[in-house]
Design a protein around this motif. Structure first.
Motif, PDB file in Angstrom:
ATOM      1  N   GLN A  96      10.704  30.577 107.348  1.00  0.00           N
ATOM      2  CA  GLN A  96       9.984  29.782 106.351  1.00  0.00           C
ATOM      3  C   GLN A  96       8.932  30.627 105.630  1.00  0.00           C
ATOM      4  OE1 GLN A  96       8.358  26.041 107.511  1.00  0.00           O
ATOM      5  NE2 GLN A  96      10.272  25.274 108.387  1.00  0.00           N
ATOM      6  N   GLY A  97       8.829  30.403 104.335  1.00  0.00           N
ATOM      7  CA  GLY A  97       7.851  31.120 103.528  1.00  0.00           C
ATOM      8  C   GLY A  97       8.378  32.398 102.923  1.00  0.00           C
ATOM      9  N   SER A  98       9.560  32.829 103.343  1.00  0.00           N
ATOM     10  CA  SER A  98      10.105  34.085 102.814  1.00  0.00           C
ATOM     11  C   SER A  98      10.902  33.826 101.536  1.00  0.00           C
ATOM     12  CB  SER A  98      11.018  34.737 103.856  1.00  0.00           C
ATOM     13  OG  SER A  98      12.170  33.940 104.090  1.00  0.00           O
ATOM     14  N   ILE A  99      11.125  34.891 100.793  1.00  0.00           N
ATOM     15  CA  ILE A  99      11.939  34.784  99.578  1.00  0.00           C
ATOM     16  C   ILE A  99      13.363  34.381  99.931  1.00  0.00           C
ATOM     17  CG2 ILE A  99      12.885  36.078  97.628  1.00  0.00           C
ATOM     18  CD1 ILE A  99      10.370  37.762  97.632  1.00  0.00           C
ATOM     19  N   GLY A 100      13.842  34.914 101.048  1.00  0.00           N
ATOM     20  CA  GLY A 100      15.197  34.589 101.486  1.00  0.00           C
ATOM     21  C   GLY A 100      15.365  33.111 101.789  1.00  0.00           C
ATOM     22  N   TYR A 101      14.307  32.481 102.315  1.00  0.00           N
ATOM     23  CA  TYR A 101      14.367  31.058 102.639  1.00  0.00           C
ATOM     24  C   TYR A 101      14.508  30.235 101.362  1.00  0.00           C
ATOM     25  CZ  TYR A 101      13.117  26.751 105.177  1.00  0.00           C
ATOM     26  OH  TYR A 101      13.119  25.494 105.742  1.00  0.00           O
ATOM     27  N   ALA A 102      13.692  30.545 100.351  1.00  0.00           N
ATOM     28  CA  ALA A 102      13.754  29.823  99.078  1.00  0.00           C
ATOM     29  C   ALA A 102      15.098  30.040  98.389  1.00  0.00           C
ATOM     30  CB  ALA A 102      12.613  30.279  98.167  1.00  0.00           C
ATOM     31  N   ALA A 103      15.615  31.276  98.443  1.00  0.00           N
ATOM     32  CA  ALA A 103      16.916  31.561  97.829  1.00  0.00           C
ATOM     33  C   ALA A 103      18.033  30.813  98.552  1.00  0.00           C
ATOM     34  CB  ALA A 103      17.183  33.059  97.855  1.00  0.00           C
ATOM     35  N   ALA A 104      17.929  30.746  99.885  1.00  0.00           N
ATOM     36  CA  ALA A 104      18.935  30.018 100.658  1.00  0.00           C
ATOM     37  C   ALA A 104      18.898  28.532 100.343  1.00  0.00           C
ATOM     38  CB  ALA A 104      18.717  30.252 102.153  1.00  0.00           C
ATOM     39  N   ALA A 105      17.702  27.983 100.055  1.00  0.00           N
ATOM     40  CA  ALA A 105      17.589  26.572  99.684  1.00  0.00           C
ATOM     41  C   ALA A 105      18.349  26.304  98.391  1.00  0.00           C
ATOM     42  CB  ALA A 105      16.119  26.189  99.523  1.00  0.00           C
ATOM     43  N   LEU A 106      18.251  27.230  97.428  1.00  0.00           N
ATOM     44  CA  LEU A 106      18.991  27.089  96.176  1.00  0.00           C
ATOM     45  C   LEU A 106      20.497  27.112  96.439  1.00  0.00           C
ATOM     46  CD1 LEU A 106      16.938  29.536  93.917  1.00  0.00           C
ATOM     47  CD2 LEU A 106      16.648  27.061  94.135  1.00  0.00           C
ATOM     48  N   THR A 107      20.914  28.023  97.314  1.00  0.00           N
ATOM     49  CA  THR A 107      22.341  28.130  97.647  1.00  0.00           C
ATOM     50  C   THR A 107      22.827  26.864  98.326  1.00  0.00           C
ATOM     51  OG1 THR A 107      22.099  30.520  97.919  1.00  0.00           O
ATOM     52  CG2 THR A 107      24.054  29.504  98.885  1.00  0.00           C
ATOM     53  N   LEU A 108      22.019  26.333  99.234  1.00  0.00           N
ATOM     54  CA  LEU A 108      22.394  25.100  99.932  1.00  0.00           C
ATOM     55  C   LEU A 108      22.552  23.950  98.944  1.00  0.00           C
ATOM     56  CD1 LEU A 108      22.891  23.964 102.784  1.00  0.00           C
ATOM     57  CD2 LEU A 108      20.469  23.360 102.876  1.00  0.00           C
ATOM     58  N   ALA A 109      21.637  23.838  97.980  1.00  0.00           N
ATOM     59  CA  ALA A 109      21.733  22.786  96.966  1.00  0.00           C
ATOM     60  C   ALA A 109      22.978  22.979  96.100  1.00  0.00           C
ATOM     61  CB  ALA A 109      20.481  22.785  96.095  1.00  0.00           C
TER      62      ALA A 109
END
Length: 577
Positions: A96-109
């Motif tokens: 949580q809080g990493s760039i990878g986490y935010a990018a993965a959220a976009l991929t999941l959506a």
């Protein structure tokens, strides 16, 4: 033109949009926007995303749903259960809080959107029916408990983590010595106030003379009052210096254009969670949409809803959000506020865009404990332990399914919980249909009606056995029917005819056809004729194509009464002798 309007419902309701609808939609949008600002921030916190992601996930998705959706009241955006599932899925691939986490959220959506769009285009909305309501209720109940317990760390001002109830309780218990008193006071006060607002504020306002509409609006704005009061308290008393966790700086901007990470490895890791999120989100959304539509004698299209939700998730993926679906509480508020068309959602999106541009500096001192209180109060309303009592009373197999789903979700996490729910729903269906109800029937004296011999006083003939099959015949129950018939006739030497009353049989698959052929052959070897009655047209067409009827030792009768009358006639008796 019809094909275009089917995929773009806005072209249908937009042609009749008038000033009255505009007025009602604007009023509903203002009320829902007031509610959604703190709620969106809270669900972003639950999903492990920065606060602004909650606002972003509530702007473009709502606009896209207004174009493609069919519900006039459904409000799309982040919801508790999907946010929890998002956090659980992303926690496996990034911190949580990493760039990878935010990018993965976009991929999941994006994956969720693609799955929903594919299901909509191929008209696969019926697949959601394989999740039984008791199983869904059990999963949501368990998820709500996990969410509420997980948010206690923000109420207490301590650290804690875990994806299961056991892990969360153990983590919280181990950190109780770190409780921040200021945070606890703020969090407990906000929680208590919000619970009171839900139950007590509206009756109080009505008693002091406020009109029903204004009292309802004021009650819906309760969370905003909690946000304002606690934010002012933190700012005025400088509670941030005492360790109270606050939201901090939130970008003052519209949703950015973002690009999901489409690397094969990440897609492989998130594909199953995306599928589960899509199914659960769709089931929750369509249930809310259909319930609200029924109150106004309107209809929603499940397959077009898949497209609307798919487009909404795609919008979230390209504007800095995370997976979304139709929310129960916000949709009910939207409905009660008088929303007439999906345009209310578009106006709500505009209100949230204004909030993202102009109001974010005002929430710098907003304590995370208040957002946690908002989540706790919202999700505890989803807890339904009554489903255990109702299912135990009504159906023991359903009770087992609910109990297993709740237990697995609490003990092993939401992904395994929802997977077990899907598996149990399918197994429950197979179990129920693999042992179809087969009733031996007789004629009620003086009528042409045939009923179960164990429930009614009926007339029967010792030479004739009539079995009513109360289920379609397919591979899972074909052998059960075969065994049932042979067991019945082998213990009764007087039987000369077996009639299968097929009034409830809508389908006969190839396995069942082979069983019918075997039954016909075995009964023929015993000098027992097999007859069919009340066979439906589509079933008869298939039986004719298979040449089964040419080999049938008996006849096919239009009605059960005709079958009994023919087989008990003097002519039939003479033929048999």
């Amino acid at each position: 033109m019809h094909a275009i309007t089917r995929y773009f419902p806005i072209l249908t309701w937009g042609r009749t949009y008038d000033r009255a609808a505009l007025s009602d939609d604007l009023i509903a949008a203002v009320i829902v926007t007031i509610m959604l600002v703190p709620q969106s921030l809270a669900y972003a916190l639950l999903a492990g995303m920065p606060p602004e992601a909650g606002l972003y996930a509530s702007i473009a998705p709502i606009l896209l749903y207004a174009v493609f959706g069919t519900s006039n009241a459904l409000a799309v955006g982040p919801v508790a259960v999907v946010s929890l599932m998002t956090a659980a899925a992303l926690g496996e691939v990034a911190s949580q809080g990493s760039i990878g986490y935010a990018a993965a959220a976009l991929t999941l959506a994006a994956l969720s959107g693609a799955i929903l769009l594919a299901m909509g285009f191929f008209r696969l909305g019926f697949l959601a029916n394989f999740l039984s309501h008791p199983v869904i209720a059990g999963f949501i109940t368990a998820s709500a408990i996990i969410i509420a317990v997980g948010q206690l760390r923000h109420i207490l001002g301590i650290s804690g983590s875990g994806d299961t109830l056991i892990e969360l309780v153990h983590s919280l218990a181990g950190n109780l010595a770190q409780i921040n008193i200021s945070t606890l006071i703020l969090g407990a006060s906000a929680t208590g106030f919000l619970f009171w607002v839900r139950r007590g504020l509206k009756p109080l306002l009505r008693r002091i003379g406020l009109g029903p509409r204004m009292a309802d609006v004021a009650a819906k704005a309760g969370p905003v009052a909690a946000v304002v009061a606690t934010t002012l308290a933190v700012w005025g008393l400088d509670l941030g210096a005492e360790g109270v966790a606050i939201v901090g700086t939130v970008p003052q901007a519209l949703p950015p254009l973002t690009m999901p990470d489409l690397s094969p490895d990440l897609i492989g890791q998130l594909l199953l969670p995306a599928l589960l999120i899509s199914v659960i989100g769709f089931v929750e959304s369509i249930s809310v949409a259909q319930t609200l539509a029924a109150k106004k004698r309107e209809r929603v299209s499940p397959n077009q809803e898949l497209i609307g939700l798919g487009a909404a998730n795609m919008g979230a993926a390209f504007t800095g959000g995370f997976p979304v679906t139709g929310g129960f509480s916000r949709s009910v508020v939207n409905f009660d506020a008088g929303a007439r068309t999906p345009a209310a959602g578009a106006f709500t999106a505009a209100g949230l865009a204004i909030a993202a541009l102009a109001l974010t500096p005002l929430i710098y001192y907003l304590p995370k404990a208040t957002l946690a209180a908002t989540i706790i109060v919202a999700v505890l309303g989803l807890v339904d332990f009554g489903i255990l009592r109702r299912s135990w009373t009504y159906s023991k197999p359903d009770f087992v399914a609910v109990a297993i789903t709740i237990t697995v979700t609490l003990a092993f996490g939401v992904e395994l919980g929802v997977t077990s729910g899907v598996v149990i729903s399918v197994l429950l269906y197979l179990f129920k249909t693999s042992r179809p109800h087969i009733a031996e029937v007789g004629r009620i004296a003086g009528t042409e009606h045939f009923r179960n011999i164990h429930r009614h006083d009926v007339l029967t003939d010792p030479a004739i056995v009539t079995l009513r099959i109360d289920e379609s015949l397919y591979f899972a129950n074909a052998r059960f029917l075969e065994d049932h018939i042979l067991d019945r006739v082998t213990r009764d030497k007087a039987v000369q005819h077996v009639i299968l009353q097929c009034s409830a049989v809508n389908e006969v698959d190839l396995s069942a056809l082979e069983s019918l052929e075997a039954i016909n052959q075995r009964l023929g070897e015993m000098d027992i004729a097999l007859h069919l009655s009340e066979v439906k047209g589509p079933v008869m067409d298939r039986l004719t194509r298979a040449h089964f009827l040419n080999e049938l030792t008996g006849r096919v009768f239009l009605s059960q009464h005709e079958a009994i009358a023919d087989l008990t006639s003097p002519r039939a008796r003479q033929t048999e002798t």
